[in-house]
Design a protein around this motif. Structure first.
Motif, short mmCIF file in Angstrom:
data_model
loop_
_atom_site.label_atom_id
_atom_site.label_comp_id
_atom_site.label_asym_id
_atom_site.label_seq_id
_atom_site.Cartn_x
_atom_site.Cartn_y
_atom_site.Cartn_z
N MET A 45 7.65 -32.86 13.26
CA MET A 45 9.04 -33.26 13.47
C MET A 45 9.38 -33.13 14.96
N CYS B 20 12.93 -43.10 8.33
CA CYS B 20 11.80 -42.25 8.72
C CYS B 20 10.54 -42.75 8.03
N ILE C 49 6.94 -28.16 15.10
CA ILE C 49 8.17 -28.91 15.35
C ILE C 49 8.32 -28.93 16.86
N GLY D 98 13.43 -36.36 6.10
CA GLY D 98 13.19 -37.74 6.53
C GLY D 98 14.14 -38.68 5.83
N LYS E 42 8.40 -40.34 12.93
CA LYS E 42 8.46 -38.98 12.40
C LYS E 42 9.92 -38.53 12.31
N PRO E 43 10.21 -37.50 11.49
CA PRO E 43 11.58 -37.00 11.39
C PRO E 43 12.10 -36.54 12.76
N TYR F 183 8.42 -35.33 6.21
CA TYR F 183 7.66 -34.08 6.24
C TYR F 183 8.12 -33.17 5.11
#
Length: 516
Positions: free
Chosen positions: A218, A128, A185, A124, A285-286, A132
């Protein structure tokens, strides 16, 4: 026939003879296969041996270190660690340590002991909002549809038990991903499955519904994959089940097409703007992308767009051409795309040259099944690693190479209800968690042997290799880290990088001669 009255098994022999006679007559009358026409009945042995060739080779012929595409030694290591069995071997190495290509890790006279081997990396960047804390070793992208429901559930349950993440693959988030509750993810491919309109275009609101789920940690945009970079795909209507249609957001009875290219963007600047939209709609989120490196200038176009827009991905996953869970044409599998080692080195150094390496975490994927594989990838610039086939082995894959036929003998890559029923989810989930834990334990042991306080400390100089002339060389001589900011430095002598950087543009992926 009279004999059969007194000896019943004669009837059985007669029945077999009758069947073989009918097969022989049919073989002599058909004109599709020359071998069975010339050799009725016996000719079918050729097709039988061809069918079971991978298994015969693996179990009876292949040496421990012959890679087809994974060696028996590699597979056995995964099986042993997944089962919690003894993974040590006696009597010394079987490697030919004086032959070209042999590589080894340099160790310290002051080794370090790790009591905790749950190695993690925080993903991140500055923009971000929900970084995470990811395991250093996660499950790479494999879609529901390519994998069976039981396989997906076993992998996600194992990820939940072990505290690591599963990449959904581009096939969307299925009920089988959600049920165990393991970290996900969410991968988005060119088909925008799970977040698409009826015409296949991207739907931002549907994406937000998926991405804002707490289970999704992610967001990964797939630009290309190692198995078949630059190649799309098509799932025939006959293979689309109600569960697959539900996960992908597609209708039943219609072929499902994954285009070779994305429709949302066509330039580096548009790609970065799309990354910004994904970050916004996911609640911060990333967000990152995955690719197999092809034209190096095109990746530099992306980096220039990052600098121009200020939209910098939180992560980039480099997939090597040695990746292979997706069925692909032979030419693509063998000869298209850059191997992971060179691709990872190039991405790492380009980000360093642009001065943004500290803002972007880099993942690596491509035949990474042992602690040594992971350590080498970390030394080349990766922050974490993913594995697909390693975790497939953990849930029972025997490398039958029947993934695309729907006839997987162990229920991993099939939608056949009977075949996948053989895959016991609770048992295989435990094996997934054990494989992850034991691999990281081994990683801690070799990091400790090198005198490191964390595996992230691996650098190229920790590894040596045997050259073709028999002399040893330090990996740092071949895969060295280039100076931070060198692409902006007019006095830099890194000509190979600088020439491509000069030809790269944030406005277009096309080469300069085609932009006029």
């Amino acid at each position: 026939m009279l004999i059969g009255v007194f000896v019943p098994w004669v009837f059985f022999l007669c029945a077999i003879f009758a069947v073989l006679t009918l097969v022989g007559i049919r073989d002599m009358r058909q004109d599709r296969h020359s071998i069975t026409r010339n050799y009725p009945v016996l000719g079918h042995l050729r097709f039988l041996f061809e069918l079971i060739r991978p298994e015969i080779r693996q179990y009876l012929i292949e040496g421990d270190r012959e890679e087809q595409p994974f060696s028996r030694e590699q597979r056995s290591l995964v099986y042993q660690r997944a089962k919690g069995a003894e993974d040590k071997r006696p009597f010394g190495t079987t490697e030919k340590v004086y032959e070209a290509g042999y590589s080894w890790l340099t160790h310290s006279v002051q080794p370090v002991h790790f009591s905790n081997t749950d190695f993690r990396v925080t993903i991140g960047g500055p923009k971000c909002k929900q970084p995470y804390s990811a395991s250093i070793y996660n499950i790479s992208a494999m879609s529901f549809g390519s994998l069976s429901a039981n396989a997906i559930m076993a992998l996600n349950t194992g990820a939940k038990l072990g505290g690591f993440a599963q990449d959904t693959g581009e096939g969307g988030i299925s009920r089988y991903h959600r049920e165990p509750g393991g970290d996900l993810i969410y991968e988005i491919g060119s088909g925008y499955f799970g977040c698409r309109n009826d015409d296949g275009s991207f739907n931002a609101e549907k994406f937000a519904e998926q991405a804002c789920d707490d289970q999704v940690k992610m967001i990964e945009l797939k630009l290309s994959q190692g198995a078949k970079p630059g190649h799309g795909g098509m799932l025939p209507a006959s293979k689309i089940s109600p569960e697959i249609a539900e996960a992908r957001g597609i209708p039943m009875g219609v072929d499902c097409v994954s285009p070779a290219a994305h429709s949302v963007f066509s330039s580096p600047l548009e790609l970065m703007e799309f990354m910004g939209l994904l970050r916004e709609k996911s609640g911060g989120k990333p967000v990152g992308f995955k690719l197999c490196i092809g034209h190096r200038r095109e990746f530099m176009c992306m980096v220039k767009a990052m600098l121009e827009t200020g939209i910098i991905p939180d992560f980039i996953v480099v997939d090597g051409t040695e990746g292979g869970t997706g069925a692909a044409p032979l030419e693509f599998a063998n000869h298209v795309g850059m191997p992971m080692v060179e691709g990872l080195t190039f991405v790492h150094n380009t980000l360093r040259g642009a001065g943004i390496r500290d803002q972007v975490k880099v993942g690596a994927a491509g035949k990474l099944v042992s602690a040594f594989d992971i350590a080498r990838a970390l030394s080349l610039g990766a922050d974490w690693c993913n594995s697909a086939r390693g975790y497939m082995f953990a849930i029972g894959c025997i490398q039958a190479q029947a993934c695309h036929t729907n006839h997987c003998p162990v229920g991993v890559t099939t939608q056949d209800p009977l075949r996948q029923k053989a895959l016991n989810v609770p048992n295989k989930a435990q094996r997934v968690a054990r494989f992850h834990a034991n691999t990281l334990k081994a990683l801690g042991e070799i990091a400790g042997a090198a005198g490191l306080s964390d595996p992230s400390g691996f650098l190229p100089y920790h590894f040596m290799a045997r050259r073709g002339d028999g002399q040893m060389t330090e990996a740092n001589d071949v895969y060295r880290y280039l100076p931070i900011g060198f692409l902006m430095d007019e006095n830099s002598t890194e000509i190979i990088y600088k020439e491509r950087w000069a030809r790269a543009s944030a406005d277009s992926f096309a080469p300069p001669e085609d932009r006029r």
